[in-house]
Design a protein around this motif. Sequence first.
Motif, PDB file in Angstrom:
ATOM      1  N   SER A 119      -2.874  10.960 143.984  1.00  0.00           N
ATOM      2  CA  SER A 119      -2.471  12.334 143.719  1.00  0.00           C
ATOM      3  C   SER A 119      -3.429  12.931 142.700  1.00  0.00           C
ATOM      4  O   SER A 119      -4.182  12.206 142.027  1.00  0.00           O
ATOM      5  N   PHE A 120      -3.395  14.250 142.576  1.00  0.00           N
ATOM      6  CA  PHE A 120      -4.262  14.967 141.646  1.00  0.00           C
ATOM      7  C   PHE A 120      -3.407  15.919 140.827  1.00  0.00           C
ATOM      8  O   PHE A 120      -2.383  16.433 141.321  1.00  0.00           O
ATOM      9  N   LEU A 121      -3.810  16.157 139.583  1.00  0.00           N
ATOM     10  CA  LEU A 121      -2.987  17.004 138.731  1.00  0.00           C
ATOM     11  C   LEU A 121      -3.850  17.849 137.806  1.00  0.00           C
ATOM     12  O   LEU A 121      -5.001  17.510 137.502  1.00  0.00           O
ATOM     13  N   VAL A 122      -3.248  18.965 137.375  1.00  0.00           N
ATOM     14  CA  VAL A 122      -3.807  19.801 136.325  1.00  0.00           C
ATOM     15  C   VAL A 122      -2.710  20.005 135.279  1.00  0.00           C
ATOM     16  O   VAL A 122      -1.516  19.943 135.595  1.00  0.00           O
ATOM     17  N   GLU A 123      -3.111  20.214 134.027  1.00  0.00           N
ATOM     18  CA  GLU A 123      -2.151  20.351 132.940  1.00  0.00           C
ATOM     19  C   GLU A 123      -2.646  21.357 131.920  1.00  0.00           C
ATOM     20  O   GLU A 123      -3.844  21.665 131.848  1.00  0.00           O
ATOM     21  N   GLY A 124      -1.735  21.852 131.118  1.00  0.00           N
ATOM     22  CA  GLY A 124      -2.059  22.716 129.989  1.00  0.00           C
ATOM     23  C   GLY A 124      -0.944  22.646 128.976  1.00  0.00           C
ATOM     24  O   GLY A 124       0.237  22.547 129.347  1.00  0.00           O
ATOM     25  N   GLY A 125      -1.290  22.641 127.682  1.00  0.00           N
ATOM     26  CA  GLY A 125      -0.246  22.534 126.676  1.00  0.00           C
ATOM     27  C   GLY A 125      -0.788  22.550 125.269  1.00  0.00           C
ATOM     28  O   GLY A 125      -1.890  23.052 125.005  1.00  0.00           O
ATOM     29  N   LEU A 126      -0.013  21.959 124.344  1.00  0.00           N
ATOM     30  CA  LEU A 126      -0.320  21.977 122.917  1.00  0.00           C
ATOM     31  C   LEU A 126      -0.040  20.610 122.314  1.00  0.00           C
ATOM     32  O   LEU A 126       0.999  20.000 122.584  1.00  0.00           O
ATOM     33  N   GLU A 127      -0.997  20.109 121.516  1.00  0.00           N
ATOM     34  CA  GLU A 127      -0.786  18.948 120.651  1.00  0.00           C
ATOM     35  C   GLU A 127      -0.819  19.426 119.213  1.00  0.00           C
ATOM     36  O   GLU A 127      -1.679  20.219 118.825  1.00  0.00           O
ATOM     37  N   TRP A 128       0.103  18.899 118.402  1.00  0.00           N
ATOM     38  CA  TRP A 128       0.236  19.388 117.028  1.00  0.00           C
ATOM     39  C   TRP A 128       0.538  18.219 116.103  1.00  0.00           C
ATOM     40  O   TRP A 128       1.571  17.582 116.190  1.00  0.00           O
ATOM     41  N   ASN A 129      -0.403  17.914 115.202  1.00  0.00           N
ATOM     42  CA  ASN A 129      -0.200  16.883 114.187  1.00  0.00           C
ATOM     43  C   ASN A 129       0.452  17.478 112.947  1.00  0.00           C
ATOM     44  O   ASN A 129      -0.131  18.338 112.290  1.00  0.00           O
ATOM     45  N   PHE A 130       1.652  17.018 112.612  1.00  0.00           N
ATOM     46  CA  PHE A 130       2.222  17.374 111.316  1.00  0.00           C
ATOM     47  C   PHE A 130       1.564  16.564 110.209  1.00  0.00           C
ATOM     48  O   PHE A 130       1.386  17.028 109.097  1.00  0.00           O
ATOM     49  N   ASP A 131       1.228  15.333 110.500  1.00  0.00           N
ATOM     50  CA  ASP A 131       0.425  14.470 109.632  1.00  0.00           C
ATOM     51  C   ASP A 131      -0.156  13.402 110.554  1.00  0.00           C
ATOM     52  O   ASP A 131       0.205  13.340 111.735  1.00  0.00           O
ATOM     53  N   PRO A 132      -1.064  12.551 110.054  1.00  0.00           N
ATOM     54  CA  PRO A 132      -1.682  11.564 110.954  1.00  0.00           C
ATOM     55  C   PRO A 132      -0.702  10.616 111.620  1.00  0.00           C
ATOM     56  O   PRO A 132      -1.045   9.964 112.609  1.00  0.00           O
ATOM     57  N   ALA A 133       0.536  10.526 111.099  1.00  0.00           N
ATOM     58  CA  ALA A 133       1.482   9.560 111.645  1.00  0.00           C
ATOM     59  C   ALA A 133       2.437  10.161 112.674  1.00  0.00           C
ATOM     60  O   ALA A 133       3.297   9.458 113.192  1.00  0.00           O
ATOM     61  N   LEU A 134       2.318  11.441 112.994  1.00  0.00           N
ATOM     62  CA  LEU A 134       3.241  12.057 113.934  1.00  0.00           C
ATOM     63  C   LEU A 134       2.552  13.184 114.678  1.00  0.00           C
ATOM     64  O   LEU A 134       1.900  14.041 114.072  1.00  0.00           O
ATOM     65  N   VAL A 135       2.677  13.185 115.983  1.00  0.00           N
ATOM     66  CA  VAL A 135       2.143  14.260 116.798  1.00  0.00           C
ATOM     67  C   VAL A 135       3.232  14.743 117.743  1.00  0.00           C
ATOM     68  O   VAL A 135       4.001  13.944 118.290  1.00  0.00           O
ATOM     69  N   LEU A 136       3.355  16.062 117.871  1.00  0.00           N
ATOM     70  CA  LEU A 136       4.254  16.670 118.842  1.00  0.00           C
ATOM     71  C   LEU A 136       3.435  17.204 120.007  1.00  0.00           C
ATOM     72  O   LEU A 136       2.309  17.663 119.833  1.00  0.00           O
ATOM     73  N   MET A 137       4.014  17.161 121.195  1.00  0.00           N
ATOM     74  CA  MET A 137       3.291  17.610 122.378  1.00  0.00           C
ATOM     75  C   MET A 137       4.227  18.360 123.314  1.00  0.00           C
ATOM     76  O   MET A 137       5.373  17.954 123.530  1.00  0.00           O
ATOM     77  N   GLY A 138       3.738  19.469 123.854  1.00  0.00           N
ATOM     78  CA  GLY A 138       4.423  20.180 124.914  1.00  0.00           C
ATOM     79  C   GLY A 138       3.403  20.579 125.961  1.00  0.00           C
ATOM     80  O   GLY A 138       2.293  20.998 125.622  1.00  0.00           O
ATOM     81  N   LYS A 139       3.752  20.413 127.231  1.00  0.00           N
ATOM     82  CA  LYS A 139       2.786  20.767 128.270  1.00  0.00           C
ATOM     83  C   LYS A 139       3.489  21.098 129.571  1.00  0.00           C
ATOM     84  O   LYS A 139       4.654  20.731 129.808  1.00  0.00           O
ATOM     85  N   GLY A 140       2.761  21.819 130.428  1.00  0.00           N
ATOM     86  CA  GLY A 140       3.149  22.031 131.807  1.00  0.00           C
ATOM     87  C   GLY A 140       2.149  21.341 132.709  1.00  0.00           C
ATOM     88  O   GLY A 140       0.968  21.202 132.358  1.00  0.00           O
TER      89      GLY A 140
END
Length: 206
Positions: free
Chosen positions: A158-179
Amino acid sequence: MLRSWWLRPCVAVLLVTLLLLVPSVRGETPTYDPRSHIQRPPVKGPTYITASAGAGAVADGDQARPGYSFSVIFRPHRAADFFSGLYAWNTGLVLQVDKQGGGPASIISGDLILRRYLSDMRPVVGGRSFFLGMGVGISHAEWSNQPDAPDGSSDNFSFLVEGGLEWNFDPALVLMGKGQYRLYDRGGHNHSGWSIHLGFGLPFPF
């Protein structure tokens, strides 16, 4: 009808490909040589393990259903361990397991994704950036209780495309949201579909 179905995904893939080739818009960002092995930071940054919950709809399915995904994110300074040019191109490497659908149609995939960050994510401490990506996966599709086909399953690419946001609050935690949109139409069964993912990640020590 058939022509309009494949035209939209092809246009979407073309647009994402063009955006991936556009350099990051940061006037202060230095120029990096894709062939260089010495322009990276002297220390290795973290590799993030992320878990995401979300929802998605499969074309042959009956409705939007809950889904989930797990990812290993190699930011540009770690992705360059696999190919040095990824650091110069501000591009990460993502390994993903993604499960979507249920009931009459479901699909689970193992994906390899190139993720282009639109802000500079080369520093070890990370930061915050929108991203665009494209990838390929090996997918296992299943269908059941469909009026026009016996229950069954298939395995294919299968093939895919994506777009979203990565956000580091500090080096030990990252939040991610994407479509994400996945293209999988094989043997008369269309398991293509969209999905959204919201999750968080922690650094993995390797």
